[in-house]
Design a protein around this motif. Structure first.
Motif, mmCIF file in Angstrom:
data_model
loop_
_atom_site.group_PDB
_atom_site.id
_atom_site.type_symbol
_atom_site.label_atom_id
_atom_site.label_comp_id
_atom_site.label_asym_id
_atom_site.label_seq_id
_atom_site.Cartn_x
_atom_site.Cartn_y
_atom_site.Cartn_z
ATOM 1 N N LEU A 83 0.831 -1.207 0.000
ATOM 2 C CA LEU A 83 0.000 0.000 0.000
ATOM 3 C C LEU A 83 0.867 1.260 0.000
ATOM 4 C CD1 LEU A 83 -2.821 -1.094 2.451
ATOM 5 C CD2 LEU A 83 -2.917 -0.984 -0.035
ATOM 6 N N GLU A 84 1.956 1.227 0.737
ATOM 7 C CA GLU A 84 2.857 2.384 0.758
ATOM 8 C C GLU A 84 3.445 2.624 -0.632
ATOM 9 O OE1 GLU A 84 4.358 2.199 5.395
ATOM 10 O OE2 GLU A 84 5.424 1.007 3.905
ATOM 11 N N ILE A 85 3.792 1.546 -1.330
ATOM 12 C CA ILE A 85 4.327 1.662 -2.682
ATOM 13 C C ILE A 85 3.288 2.272 -3.622
ATOM 14 C CG2 ILE A 85 5.082 0.305 -4.692
ATOM 15 C CD1 ILE A 85 6.576 -1.506 -2.642
ATOM 16 N N CYS A 86 2.016 1.936 -3.397
ATOM 17 C CA CYS A 86 0.952 2.522 -4.222
ATOM 18 C C CYS A 86 1.010 4.043 -4.192
ATOM 19 C CB CYS A 86 -0.425 2.069 -3.733
ATOM 20 S SG CYS A 86 -0.878 0.418 -4.240
ATOM 21 N N PHE A 87 1.216 4.595 -3.013
ATOM 22 C CA PHE A 87 1.245 6.045 -2.868
ATOM 23 C C PHE A 87 2.535 6.645 -3.427
ATOM 24 C CE2 PHE A 87 -2.194 4.981 -0.170
ATOM 25 C CZ PHE A 87 -3.019 6.091 -0.210
ATOM 26 N N LYS A 88 3.605 5.886 -3.328
ATOM 27 C CA LYS A 88 4.890 6.376 -3.800
ATOM 28 C C LYS A 88 5.011 6.283 -5.321
ATOM 29 C CE LYS A 88 9.778 5.277 -3.466
ATOM 30 N NZ LYS A 88 10.695 4.191 -3.153
ATOM 31 N N ASN A 89 4.490 5.213 -5.912
ATOM 32 C CA ASN A 89 4.767 4.932 -7.321
ATOM 33 C C ASN A 89 3.605 5.153 -8.282
ATOM 34 O OD1 ASN A 89 7.232 4.179 -6.340
ATOM 35 N ND2 ASN A 89 7.028 2.020 -6.799
ATOM 36 N N ASN A 90 2.435 5.515 -7.791
ATOM 37 C CA ASN A 90 1.308 5.696 -8.693
ATOM 38 C C ASN A 90 1.579 6.920 -9.591
ATOM 39 O OD1 ASN A 90 -1.156 6.257 -9.963
ATOM 40 N ND2 ASN A 90 -2.339 5.491 -8.233
ATOM 41 N N PRO A 91 1.799 6.691 -10.884
ATOM 42 C CA PRO A 91 2.166 7.810 -11.762
ATOM 43 C C PRO A 91 1.045 8.835 -11.940
ATOM 44 C CG PRO A 91 1.680 5.858 -13.071
ATOM 45 C CD PRO A 91 1.671 5.429 -11.621
ATOM 46 N N PHE A 92 -0.184 8.422 -11.726
ATOM 47 C CA PHE A 92 -1.305 9.330 -11.938
ATOM 48 C C PHE A 92 -1.447 10.358 -10.816
ATOM 49 C CE2 PHE A 92 -2.524 5.279 -14.035
ATOM 50 C CZ PHE A 92 -2.296 5.704 -15.333
ATOM 51 N N LEU A 93 -0.830 10.107 -9.667
ATOM 52 C CA LEU A 93 -0.892 11.067 -8.569
ATOM 53 C C LEU A 93 -0.093 12.334 -8.869
ATOM 54 C CD1 LEU A 93 -0.573 8.764 -5.422
ATOM 55 C CD2 LEU A 93 -2.638 9.772 -6.405
ATOM 56 N N LYS A 94 0.809 12.239 -9.836
ATOM 57 C CA LYS A 94 1.646 13.391 -10.195
ATOM 58 C C LYS A 94 0.922 14.360 -11.111
ATOM 59 C CE LYS A 94 5.855 10.728 -9.666
ATOM 60 N NZ LYS A 94 5.829 9.325 -9.841
ATOM 61 N N GLU A 95 -0.224 13.934 -11.643
ATOM 62 C CA GLU A 95 -0.953 14.787 -12.578
ATOM 63 C C GLU A 95 -1.675 15.915 -11.840
ATOM 64 O OE1 GLU A 95 -3.534 12.373 -14.966
ATOM 65 O OE2 GLU A 95 -1.870 11.157 -15.716
ATOM 66 N N LYS A 96 -1.709 17.047 -12.479
ATOM 67 C CA LYS A 96 -2.388 18.203 -11.911
ATOM 68 C C LYS A 96 -3.899 17.991 -12.007
ATOM 69 C CE LYS A 96 -2.548 23.192 -12.253
ATOM 70 N NZ LYS A 96 -2.225 24.375 -13.038
ATOM 71 N N ASP A 97 -4.618 18.375 -10.969
ATOM 72 C CA ASP A 97 -6.080 18.288 -10.936
ATOM 73 C C ASP A 97 -6.612 16.880 -11.174
ATOM 74 O OD1 ASP A 97 -6.201 21.068 -10.515
ATOM 75 O OD2 ASP A 97 -6.102 21.432 -12.682
ATOM 76 N N ILE A 98 -5.947 15.886 -10.620
ATOM 77 C CA ILE A 98 -6.379 14.491 -10.799
ATOM 78 C C ILE A 98 -7.707 14.246 -10.074
ATOM 79 C CG2 ILE A 98 -5.055 13.597 -8.836
ATOM 80 C CD1 ILE A 98 -5.617 11.791 -12.160
#
Length: 179
Positions: A83-98
């Motif tokens: 679960l921690e990796i999900c937050f660290k590596n999810n590429p879509f979290l880096k998108e603006k206004d996701i």
């Protein structure tokens, strides 16, 4: 003692494979799991055990559900680090206004090859998007999970794995529960 999170697939969906979480909790405690805790009716179960192997825990839970309830339920077991990796590596979290309501994670039973994304042929599902990281597939649905063919059944068929998908809100809550 190791805390594992068992993600059950396909229970309590549209009246099929009905399984009360209280009954599941009692059943798992009866076979030796400790500190059994469930989260919502979709099959998220924390268990403590001396067993460290996630595959062994998954097999035991799957077997016990069949014996006690008669349901053939696929189970994927993960740890807090997943679960921690999900937050660290999810590429879509880096998108603006996701839009977090369109983010999902498919947890699969094995570590995938880096080129497994090619096997999924995700381009045929555009504008849905996906990215693979170990035993997780990050998904961003354009419209929503209910309006796509890029689902758990498709993933399982294309990659020959057991998979279960959780929305981002559930993933977030499960990590909070681990802590």
């Amino acid at each position: 003692m190791t805390t594992h999170l068992a993600l059950l697939r396909g229970i309590n969906v549209s009246g099929h494979n009905m399984l009360k979480m209280d009954a599941l909790k009692t059943t798992l405690e009866a076979i030796g799991f400790q500190n059994v805790q469930t989260y919502i009716q979709s099959g998220n179960v924390f268990v403590d055990t001396e067993e460290e192997s996630t595959a062994a825990v998954a097999f035991t839970i799957k077997q016990e559900i069949f014996k006690a309830f008669g349901h053939e339920v696929p189970v994927v077991v993960i740890g807090k680090s997943d679960l921690e990796i999900c937050f660290k590596n999810n590429p879509f979290l880096k998108e603006k206004d996701i839009d977090f309501k369109k983010l999902y994670v498919a947890f699969v039973s094995v570590v995938l090859r880096s080129d497994s994304i090619n096997d999924l042929k995700i381009s045929q599902f555009k504008p849905d998007e996906a990215s693979i990281d170990g035993s997780r597939i990050y998904i961003k649905y354009a419209v929503g999970a209910g309006k796509t063919r890029f689902d758990q059944k498709y993933i399982e068929k294309k990659l020959n794995v057991t998979a279960t998908i959780r929305n981002w809100n559930t993933v977030s809550q499960l990590l909070k529960m681990y802590e």
